[in-house]
Design an enzyme around this catalytic site. Structure first.
Site, PDB file in Angstrom:
ATOM      1  N   GLU A  49       0.811  -1.224   0.000  1.00 58.89           N
ATOM      2  CA  GLU A  49       0.000   0.000   0.000  1.00 58.89           C
ATOM      3  C   GLU A  49       0.842   1.271   0.000  1.00 58.89           C
ATOM      4  O   GLU A  49       0.424   2.297  -0.540  1.00 58.89           O
ATOM      5  CB  GLU A  49      -0.961   0.009   1.190  1.00 58.89           C
ATOM      6  CG  GLU A  49      -2.100  -1.003   1.079  1.00 58.89           C
ATOM      7  CD  GLU A  49      -1.732  -2.371   1.642  1.00 58.89           C
ATOM      8  OE1 GLU A  49      -0.542  -2.601   1.941  1.00 58.89           O
ATOM      9  OE2 GLU A  49      -2.645  -3.212   1.787  1.00 58.89           O
ATOM     10  N   PHE A 111     -11.608  -6.757  14.342  1.00 59.74           N
ATOM     11  CA  PHE A 111     -10.555  -7.278  13.464  1.00 59.74           C
ATOM     12  C   PHE A 111     -10.235  -6.260  12.366  1.00 59.74           C
ATOM     13  O   PHE A 111     -11.136  -5.761  11.689  1.00 59.74           O
ATOM     14  CB  PHE A 111     -11.003  -8.608  12.844  1.00 59.74           C
ATOM     15  CG  PHE A 111     -10.003  -9.176  11.882  1.00 59.74           C
ATOM     16  CD1 PHE A 111      -8.734  -9.566  12.324  1.00 59.74           C
ATOM     17  CD2 PHE A 111     -10.302  -9.294  10.532  1.00 59.74           C
ATOM     18  CE1 PHE A 111      -7.799 -10.076  11.433  1.00 59.74           C
ATOM     19  CE2 PHE A 111      -9.376  -9.807   9.641  1.00 59.74           C
ATOM     20  CZ  PHE A 111      -8.116 -10.198  10.089  1.00 59.74           C
ATOM     21  N   GLN A 112      -8.965  -5.961  12.218  1.00 59.38           N
ATOM     22  CA  GLN A 112      -8.468  -4.996  11.227  1.00 59.38           C
ATOM     23  C   GLN A 112      -9.099  -3.618  11.363  1.00 59.38           C
ATOM     24  O   GLN A 112      -9.322  -2.914  10.384  1.00 59.38           O
ATOM     25  CB  GLN A 112      -8.640  -5.541   9.801  1.00 59.38           C
ATOM     26  CG  GLN A 112      -7.781  -6.785   9.580  1.00 59.38           C
ATOM     27  CD  GLN A 112      -7.629  -7.158   8.127  1.00 59.38           C
ATOM     28  OE1 GLN A 112      -8.533  -6.957   7.325  1.00 59.38           O
ATOM     29  NE2 GLN A 112      -6.476  -7.732   7.788  1.00 59.38           N
ATOM     30  N   LYS A 161     -17.716  -0.676   6.089  1.00 59.72           N
ATOM     31  CA  LYS A 161     -18.218  -1.672   5.149  1.00 59.72           C
ATOM     32  C   LYS A 161     -19.746  -1.667   5.046  1.00 59.72           C
ATOM     33  O   LYS A 161     -20.296  -1.782   3.948  1.00 59.72           O
ATOM     34  CB  LYS A 161     -17.732  -3.064   5.580  1.00 59.72           C
ATOM     35  CG  LYS A 161     -17.898  -4.084   4.477  1.00 59.72           C
ATOM     36  CD  LYS A 161     -17.234  -5.406   4.828  1.00 59.72           C
ATOM     37  CE  LYS A 161     -17.396  -6.363   3.645  1.00 59.72           C
ATOM     38  NZ  LYS A 161     -17.053  -7.737   3.990  1.00 59.72           N
TER      39      LYS A 161
END
Ligand SMILES: Cc1ncc(C[n+]2csc(CCOP(=O)(O)OP(=O)(O)O)c2C)c(N)n1
Ligand SMILES: [Mg+2]
Lengths: 553, 173
Positions: A49, A111-112, A161
């Protein structure tokens, strides 16, 4: 008809004229990747990235458009950070899109999950966490507007998301309201008049030009100003290319590793016209010794830059191009003959120089390259000694032809930025000047270059060292060298071949001269591993605590 | 020197973090910061007291100005303005001392807002001088708790310290 927010995002990018996105996928950003199936926007898959951010940066620097990069939440987002900070420091317009965990999970150490808007607060011009689906189109419009206008910079959009998957009625707003954001473009009339008077009175003017010239497209105005008043022009690292390097009034770069004649001219001038530059500590050195006899005019679009480091006699806040255009008609032709003569003498007295002793000198490589490279070629450098040599010895005819990490000084910038540059300007030659250290920071992007069938000419100035670190240890730590040698380097010429590129190793000046024309003409990417004299230092150099007139050679 | 900045900001999430973060990042110290909504619900007003010479404060103001959510900044230090701070002080109050404390409360035109078995809670508003004075007077009785809102300020008369219109002009001298 309703579409998902992710699809709406892609429609927004199309509306903004985005042609290319540099990115790397992952769970939280997958809705957006899915939406990329139905667009003409090209997605360039990088290998890390950081490479995406630097490539978007390089693309933006050569095209003048907003660079766009994208990554997933958590580690994807944190990997972008160096690239975002780099764009922020060098005022590069960029829109960064990151995936985020669902709004229901934000703040739970899911998570993440990382708080990327929090982390990037000090390194973005602005950032957004999209909480409501309906907000997305306006946020994207604002982000592009903020990134590209005023003093440009990166803007980050963090997209959870669940928001990305929500359905909205898509309308791209025609206007946006940002009551707290109104950059000043036009210089204050009375300031402009005073500046013109000061310039006409000056007998020893010097123009100090920075990256703002490139950003505002003011190179023609700068040339006109310099020629009207016969003012020599010195430039910063960011300003390279903004004034024709072969022009008799060009003094080259000033500052810590600038030419002695540029630094001396600044020291002796009676009027310093700073345009789109920010009196960075690497330029000014000891403040009391910088342009001590000059009245200083400072033109910049960012009011916070004025008077930040140095007292300014005449500030003008405005877009550099606008302000120079406003000043021009108030000026008369001046020849300043004695001063121009004096500056020519300085050039003769203190030329850039290096000794030839049979070893392959980096300066020699750059001189030869300078002779042979196309006038429109784009040169991208990394950070270190090679960067300074490139800035000293290469001449540029156009702005946007020299790319380097200035404010942040981020090793690893070069190769991904070159990928972005070549994709942004496919018709131009892209030449990479890179150290053996910095090359190994982001050399994974050779994969991107190969995949995109790019033609890059990669000159590794290989001294088996972190040369600049070693130079600092030599001068400031009594030659107590530590961790400055790269005791193991791979065979870079062989590495080239593994990636399907041409590879050569040169150890003498003769070999280099022989190979150079064919390398530059080659239809594929080439790595030229140049085994340079490892003991060569960047000179002149201003030691810390000294003024810019006290350089050592 | 202490400067009083009147700052209007868009009432967006995170705006306080942006402003406070900028101060710490640039190495400036905030003496006090008070924030709340204005007559326009989309706009909040901050009163920031910051210590520094004129050059430093000018730089603070210019940096604040660069925040997209900041609408307007005025350094009102050198103008005629009124400022107020509200303080609540919980003071130790044995029955024998109550009369004396209540007298002080009267003198300072403060108010008693809560009475406990061994404490009195006093509310006082005023400028810095008055607040310092009452604090000093109550200290001998034993201050158990003290909380202040931070100073808020407004220009006197018809002038607006920080108009809530969409113009972002700089008043910093
Ligand atoms: C990411 C990063 N880490 C560390 C540094 C500090 N640094 C500046 S120049 C340099 C050495 C660069 O070595 P190399 O790439 O071989 O270039 P050379 O100086 O030898 O030309 C280092 C370590 C930096 N600028 N960026
Ligand atoms: Mg090296």
């Amino acid at each position: 008809m309703e579409i998902t927010v992710a699809e709406a995002l892609v429609r927004c990018l199309e509306q903004e004229g985005v042609e290319m996105i540099f990115g790397y996928p992952g769970g939280a950003i997958l809705p957006v990747y899915d939406a990329l199936n139905n667009t003409s926007i090209k997605h360039v898959l990088v290998r890390h990235e950081q490479g995406a951010a630097h490539a978007a940066d390089g693309y933006a620097r050569v095209t003048g458009k907003v660079g766009v990069c994208m990554a997933t939440s958590g580690p994807g987002a944190t990997n972008l950070i160096t690239g975002i900070a780099n764009a922020y420091m060098d005022s590069v317009p960029m829109v960064v899109i990151t995936g985020q965990v669902a709004t229901t999970q934000v703040g739970t150490d899911a998570f993440q999950e990382v708080d990327i808007t929090g982390i990037t607060l000090p390194i973005t011009k602005h950032n957004y966490l999209v909480k409501e689906p309906e907000q997305l189109p306006a946020i994207v419009k604002k982000a592009f507007h903020i990134a590209a206008t005023g003093r440009p910079g990166p803007v980050l959009i963090d997209l959870p998301k669940d928001v990305a998957e929500a359905m909205i009625e898509f309308i791209y707003p025609k206007t946006i309201e940002l009551s707290g954001y109104k950059p000043t473009y036009k210089g204050h009339t009375s300031m402009v008049q005073q500046a013109a008077r000061l310039i006409m009175k000056a007998e020893r003017p010097v123009i100090y030009a920075g990256g703002g010239i490139r950003i505002s497209g003011a190179a023609p105005e700068l040339l006109q100003l310099a020629e009207t008043i016969s003012a020599p022009v010195t430039h910063t690292l960011m300003g390279l290319g903004c004034f024709p390097g072969k022009h008799p009034l060009c003094l080259g770069m000033l500052g810590l590793h600038g030419t002695r004649y540029a630094n001396q001219a600044v020291t002796e001038c009676d009027c310093l016209i700073a345009v789109g530059a920010r009196f960075d500590d690497r330029v000014v050195a000891k403040i009391s010794g910088f342009a001590p006899t000059a009245k200083i005019i400072h033109v910049d679009i960012d009011p916070a830059e004025i008077g930040k480091n140095l007292r300014i006699h005449l500030p003008i806040v405005g877009d550099v191009k606008n302000v120079l255009r406003a000043i021009q008609p108030l000026l008369e032709i001046k020849d300043n003959t004695p001063w121009v003569k004096r500056v020519q003498e300085l050039k003769k007295e203190y030329p850039l120089q290096y000794s030839r002793d049979g070893l392959l000198k980096p300066q020699f490589i750059l001189e030869k390259l300078n002779e042979l490279k196309d006038d429109s070629a784009i040169v991208v450098t990394d950070v270190g000694q090679h960067q300074m040599w490139a800035a000293q010895y290469l001449r540029f005819a156009e702005p946007r032809s020299f790319l380097s990490s200035g404010g942040l000084g981020a090793m690893g910038f070069c190769l991904p930025a070159a990928v972005g540059a070549k994709l942004g300007a496919p018709d131009k030659d892209v030449i990479v000047i890179i150290g053996d250290g910095g090359f190994q920071m982001t050399m994974q992007e050779l994969g991107t270059a190969a995949e995109q069938l790019l033609n890059l000419k990669i000159f590794i100035l290989n001294n088996h060292r972190l040369g600049m670190v070693r130079q600092l240890q030599e001068f400031y730590y009594d030659k107590r060298y530590i961790s400055a040698d790269l005791q193991f380097n791979p065979d870079f010429a062989e590495l080239a071949k593994i990636y399907g590129m041409e590879g050569h190793t040169v150890t003498t000046e003769e070999q280099l001269e022989e190979i150079l024309p064919q390398v530059l003409a080659s239809p594929t990417s080439v790595i030229i591993n140049c085994m340079i004299d490892p003991n060569e230092n960047v000179m002149p150099m201003i030691l810390s605590g000294s003024t810019i007139s006290e350089a050592i050679d | 020197m202490r400067h009083t900045l009147a700052v209007t900001v868009e009432n967006n999430p995170g705006v306080l973090t942006r402003v406070a973060g900028l101060f710490s990042r640039r190495g400036f110290n905030i003496d006090s910061l008070a924030v709340g909504r204005t007559e326009n619900p989309r706009v909040s007003r901050m009163t920031i007291i910051v210590e520094g010479d004129d050059m430093v404060v000018e730089q603070v103001a210019k940096q604040l100005h660069k925040l997209i959510d900041v609408i307007k900044i005025s350094d009102i230090t050198r103008n005629a303005y009124v400022d107020r701070e509200l303080v609540m002080i919980k003071v130790h109050a044995e029955p024998s001392a109550r009369a004396e404390i209540m007298q002080l409360v009267d003198i300072f035109r403060a108010r008693i807002v809560d009475v406990g078995p061994k404490t009195l809670t006093i509310e006082v508003t005023g400028d810095e001088g008055k607040i310092d004075a009452i604090e000093l007077s109550l200290r001998p009785f034993g201050i158990k708790e003290l909380v202040r809102t931070g100073k808020i300020a407004m220009l006197r008369g018809v002038k607006n310290s920080a108009k809530n219109n969409s113009q972002k002009e700089e008043d910093v001298k």
